[in-house]
Design an enzyme around this catalytic site. Structure first.
Site, PDB file in Angstrom:
ATOM      1  N   SER A   1       0.848  -1.192   0.000  1.00 23.93           N
ATOM      2  CA  SER A   1       0.000   0.000   0.000  1.00 23.93           C
ATOM      3  C   SER A   1       0.880   1.237   0.000  1.00 23.93           C
ATOM      4  CB  SER A   1      -0.909   0.021   1.233  1.00 23.93           C
ATOM      5  OG  SER A   1      -1.568   1.278   1.347  1.00 23.93           O
TER       6      SER A   1
ATOM      7  N   TYR B   1      -2.232  -0.498  10.261  1.00 27.14           N
ATOM      8  CA  TYR B   1      -2.273  -0.849   8.841  1.00 27.14           C
ATOM      9  C   TYR B   1      -1.009  -0.367   8.136  1.00 27.14           C
ATOM     10  CZ  TYR B   1      -3.818  -1.018   3.979  1.00 27.14           C
ATOM     11  OH  TYR B   1      -3.910  -1.279   2.620  1.00 27.14           O
TER      12      TYR B   1
END
Length: 247
Positions: A142, A156
């Site tokens: 990501s 995350y």
């Protein structure tokens, strides 16, 4: 279109929907036989497999919990036994759990690590014995590994940053085998988990150079490149495709 992956066997975790499903379609279109895992979306997985078959490709859907090392390893071993090898591993399965330090539970922290990081290591460990020279390991990371512009995403972001270190280390470990290891790091991508409409999407667009979400097919195209023969000298890299989110 030239099928650059003809004769290859690919294994994609979390391939039943979203970015994973786009990757399954693209790799199959490039000529690979694609096995993919799903956890609970049986109907969607079967529909995807039927769609690939209707387009002239071949795919195999397997139910597996990637957070369960034994389940994931069995799935990989079964495909290698059935098809004789694994050429390409795409660690796509992931979870996005948000919360600030005050309210983020240890259970959610452990789940984030188990799915986003540990499963990638487990899958690589299981797949490499079935890979030959020129194998490919591709993690879906990501852009948040490098930029987390809103509160609540610390766990995350940490999990996706961990993939960068894992990739660099595994690239060194596996280089002598001719196996490349890379991250593809998407920005906001239009899926049912992160739709392109809504207040949150508008806030993300406001910090991007290209003020839109990616289409899953755009991410799949990057994966297909890294999986293909033209990317044989790309390893240990984190390739960001984020519309300028991190610019």
């Amino acid at each position: 279109m030239t099928q650059t992956l003809s004769g290859k066997v690919a294994f994609v975790t979390g391939g039943g929907r979203g970015i994973g499903a786009a990757i399954v379609r693209r790799l199959a279109r490039e000529g690979a036989t694609v096995a993919f895992t799903y956890q609970s979306s049986t109907a969607a997985a079967n529909e995807l497999a039927a769609e690939v078959a209707a387009a002239g490709g071949r795919s195999i859907a397997l139910q597996a919990d990637v957070a369960d090392a034994a389940s994931l390893t069995r799935a990989i071993d079964s495909i290698a036994q059935q098809l004789g090898k694994i050429d390409i591993l795409v660690n796509n399965a992931g979870v996005l759990l948000l919360g600030t330090l005050d309210d983020f539970s240890l259970e959610d922290f452990d789940k984030t690590l188990a799915i986003n990081v540990r499963a990638a290591f487990v899958a690589a460990k299981a797949a490499v014995p079935h890979m030959g020279q020129g194998g490919r390991i591709i993690n879906i990371g990501s852009c948040n590994a490098e930029r987390m512009p809103f509160p609540g995403g610390s766990a995350y972001a940490m999990s996706k940053s961990a993939l960068q270190g894992l990739v660099q280390g595994l690239a060194r470990d596996l280089g002598h085998k001719g196996i490349t290891v890379n991250n593809v790091q998407p920005g906001p991508t239009n899926t049912d988990m992160n739709p392109e409409v809504g207040d949150f999407a508008e806030a993300m667009h406001g910090i991007m150079a290209l003020q839109r979400h990616a289409h899953p097919d755009e991410i799949a195209a990057m994966v297909a490149y890294v999986a293909g023969p033209e990317a044989g000298f790309v390893t240990g890299a984190s390739l960001t495709i984020d519309g300028g989110f991190n610019a």
